[in-house]
Design a protein around this motif. Structure first.
Motif, mmCIF file in Angstrom:
data_model
loop_
_atom_site.group_PDB
_atom_site.id
_atom_site.type_symbol
_atom_site.label_atom_id
_atom_site.label_comp_id
_atom_site.label_asym_id
_atom_site.label_seq_id
_atom_site.Cartn_x
_atom_site.Cartn_y
_atom_site.Cartn_z
ATOM 1 N N GLN A 264 12.219 3.569 3.972
ATOM 2 C CA GLN A 264 11.311 2.389 4.227
ATOM 3 C C GLN A 264 9.997 2.707 4.338
ATOM 4 O OE1 GLN A 264 11.904 -1.717 6.923
ATOM 5 N NE2 GLN A 264 13.516 -0.406 6.757
ATOM 6 N N THR A 265 9.816 3.767 4.878
ATOM 7 C CA THR A 265 8.362 4.266 5.382
ATOM 8 C C THR A 265 7.754 4.461 4.148
ATOM 9 O OG1 THR A 265 9.056 6.468 6.191
ATOM 10 C CG2 THR A 265 8.789 4.452 7.617
ATOM 11 N N GLY A 266 8.031 5.295 3.070
ATOM 12 C CA GLY A 266 7.622 6.029 2.040
ATOM 13 C C GLY A 266 6.731 5.117 1.090
ATOM 14 N N PHE A 267 5.785 5.549 0.469
ATOM 15 C CA PHE A 267 4.957 5.350 -0.518
ATOM 16 C C PHE A 267 4.105 4.138 -0.115
ATOM 17 C CE2 PHE A 267 8.606 6.899 -2.708
ATOM 18 C CZ PHE A 267 8.189 7.885 -3.610
ATOM 19 N N ALA A 268 2.793 4.634 0.632
ATOM 20 C CA ALA A 268 1.771 3.848 1.063
ATOM 21 C C ALA A 268 1.968 2.697 2.229
ATOM 22 C CB ALA A 268 1.209 3.026 0.014
ATOM 23 N N ARG A 269 3.190 2.583 2.490
ATOM 24 C CA ARG A 269 3.674 1.469 3.466
ATOM 25 C C ARG A 269 3.103 1.538 5.035
ATOM 26 N NH1 ARG A 269 4.747 -3.421 3.552
ATOM 27 N NH2 ARG A 269 5.784 -3.217 1.354
ATOM 28 N N THR A 270 3.013 2.842 5.478
ATOM 29 C CA THR A 270 2.260 2.935 6.718
ATOM 30 C C THR A 270 0.983 3.337 6.699
ATOM 31 O OG1 THR A 270 2.991 5.577 6.743
ATOM 32 C CG2 THR A 270 4.737 3.651 7.174
ATOM 33 N N ASP A 272 -0.500 5.590 4.821
ATOM 34 C CA ASP A 272 -0.541 6.801 4.277
ATOM 35 C C ASP A 272 0.621 6.856 3.099
ATOM 36 O OD1 ASP A 272 -0.932 9.761 3.563
ATOM 37 O OD2 ASP A 272 -1.690 10.109 5.528
ATOM 38 N N MET A 273 0.715 7.788 2.163
ATOM 39 C CA MET A 273 1.714 8.136 1.124
ATOM 40 C C MET A 273 2.841 8.197 1.839
ATOM 41 S SD MET A 273 2.125 7.324 -1.895
ATOM 42 C CE MET A 273 0.605 7.388 -2.713
ATOM 43 N N PHE A 274 2.997 9.015 2.816
ATOM 44 C CA PHE A 274 4.327 8.887 3.635
ATOM 45 C C PHE A 274 4.125 9.042 5.097
ATOM 46 C CE2 PHE A 274 5.004 11.062 -0.445
ATOM 47 C CZ PHE A 274 5.986 10.505 -0.974
ATOM 48 N N ALA A 275 4.818 8.699 6.051
ATOM 49 C CA ALA A 275 4.780 8.317 7.426
ATOM 50 C C ALA A 275 4.620 9.864 8.065
ATOM 51 C CB ALA A 275 5.880 7.631 8.044
ATOM 52 N N ALA A 276 5.188 10.785 7.335
ATOM 53 C CA ALA A 276 5.235 12.010 8.003
ATOM 54 C C ALA A 276 3.720 12.537 8.010
ATOM 55 C CB ALA A 276 6.234 13.263 7.018
#
Length: 445
Positions: A264-270, A272-276
């Motif tokens: 759910q967090t991946g691909f620009a959503r947060t 950044d490209m990934f929340a990590a």
């Protein structure tokens, strides 16, 4: 008006011409009830016929503001032109071969892109699948095969899917698990970091979790730790700073595969490209899905080459895994995230939501917390003067928002969280209008 990225040329406006649901939507719902299994529920009973940018249009001609993105799937906007073009071109070439029978270039290109984009500079491999749950299952398979150990640790409030294994990994009983057991064994749940409710620093919360792992599971038995960097269905719980790095450090020291579930967090959503990336966490394996392909079913496991390559040939795959059509959509979708700088757009959206509900919270103590990152934001509602979860208020707000033409999702173990997952293609004006509808619903309840 702020430029809208992607989507067909639909007027970017909220427009109600009937009540919600209108007569045509009600007719469809009656057919649904007669034809579709009762276990397949719906959040808002409208019959959608078109969508793009930040709106969805139903069969009755109502135009609704989309604050859900099909649960974080259509980040680039629904029917984004680049995605549509890529899909049409691929369909005209071929629709399916099964990659494990006769492979094709699109699958390899998606794997190459994921290996490039995901955190860490180490050598990586990727494998493609259909759904988030399928990616999670395969990540666990790979971790067990690599470590020759069986136990898996998951966290309170976590959500990982609806298959038998992933139901066992998911925390919330209703509606996901109730009556569907028994579940797969060797899954152990430990406390997470929930700053609003536990008040702990990231380091202290990690110490609690790791102590329980060591005492109740044992590192010698543990194949993998898997966690969402921001818990989705659990309530958009962002752990305190330092929690994730402490888990990763312990896992590395104890030959345990550290898996981040970024479905759910991946691909620009947060933002950044990934929340990590927000804390510089580099997982051994990462699962992705949802926002990867602009609405087409695709998921992936990406990780360290030595771990990913440990599974024998034929051990990973599936008939539709890495569909050529979905791969074409994914390449166009990822290209759109990059070219349109949608990570920055997600940060802009998050700032608007923070400011809006931050002001409301000054005068309404039922807003317990506004949290999340980027365009993955949530408001946790409580009973006035307490931290007691207020599920009744949350449900009433979502219901009224839907009736006023705003698609709004709820979540949380206690059912008291409203989550905001607007398409990154939404305009500022449309977003603010949708937020105001939610605020009006809060005031009315």
């Amino acid at each position: 008006m702020t430029q809208v990225v992607g989507g067909p040329s639909l007027p970017q406006e909220r427009k109600l011409v009937t009540s919600i649901p209108g007569p045509k939507s009600q007719e469809m719902l009656a057919r649904k009830n007669a034809a579709v299994a009762a276990g397949v529920g719906v959040a808002l009973p409208v019959s959608i016929v078109a969508a793009g940018g930040g709106v969805m249009v139903d069969a009755d001609g109502n135009s609704l503001i989309d604050l859900g993105s099909g649960i974080a799937v259509t980040g680039v906007g629904n029917s984004a032109p680049a995605v549509v073009e890529a899909v049409v071109n691929q369909v005209q070439q071929f629709t399916h071969t099964c990659f494990t029978v006769t492979p094709y270039d699109g699958y390899v290109k998606v794997a190459e892109k994921l290996n490039e984009l995901t955190p860490g500079t180490h050598e990586k491999r990727s494998a493609l699948f259909n759904s988030g749950a399928e990616a999670v299952e395969n990540a666990i398979k790979i971790a067990r095969h690599y470590t020759k150990k069986t136990a898996v640790v998951v966290f309170d409030h976590g959500y990982h899917g609806r298959t038998n294994l992933t139901m066992g990994m998911t925390a919330k009983n209703m509606p996901y698990k109730d009556g569907f057991g028994p579940f797969a064994p060797e899954v152990y749940r430990v406390p997470t970091s929930y700053p609003f409710r536990d008040g702990l620093s990231g380091a202290d919360a990690a110490k609690v979790a790791l102590t329980q792992i060591e005492k109740q599971v044992g590192a010698a038995n543990l194949a993998a730790i898997i966690i969402e960097p921001i818990q989705g269905e659990g309530g958009f719980i962002a752990p305190a700073a330092g929690f994730l790095p402490a888990l990763q450090e312990w896992a590395t020291a104890n030959n345990v595969v550290f898996i981040l579930d970024e479905v759910q967090t991946g691909f620009a959503r947060t933002g950044d490209m990934f929340a990590a990336n927000h804390e510089g966490v580099v997982p051994d394996l990462m699962t992705t899905a949802k926002g990867i392909a602009g609405g087409l079913p695709l998921s992936a496991v990406t990780g360290r080459a030595e771990i990913m390559d440990s599974a024998h040939a034929g051990g990973l795959g599936g008939t539709y895994a890495g569909s050529p059509i979905a791969c074409a959509a994914a390449l166009a979708t990822i290209d759109t995230y990059e070219k349109e700088n949608l990570t920055e757009r997600a940060r802009q959206i998050g700032a608007i939501i923070d400011e809006f509900f931050g002001e409301l919270a000054k005068n309404d103590d039922r807003i317990g917390e506004v949290r999340g990152r980027g365009a993955m934001k949530a408001v946790e509602f409580v009973v006035s003067g307490s931290q007691e979860p207020n599920a009744a208020l949350t449900g009433a707000i979502a219901k009224q928002a839907g009736e006023q033409g705003v698609v709004l999702l709820t979540c949380g173990t206690y059912g008291n969280v409203v989550r905001f997952l607007p398409p990154l293609a939404i305009s500022d004006e449309l977003l603010r209008e949708g937020l105001q509808v939610v605020a009006d619903a809060l005031a009315a309840n």
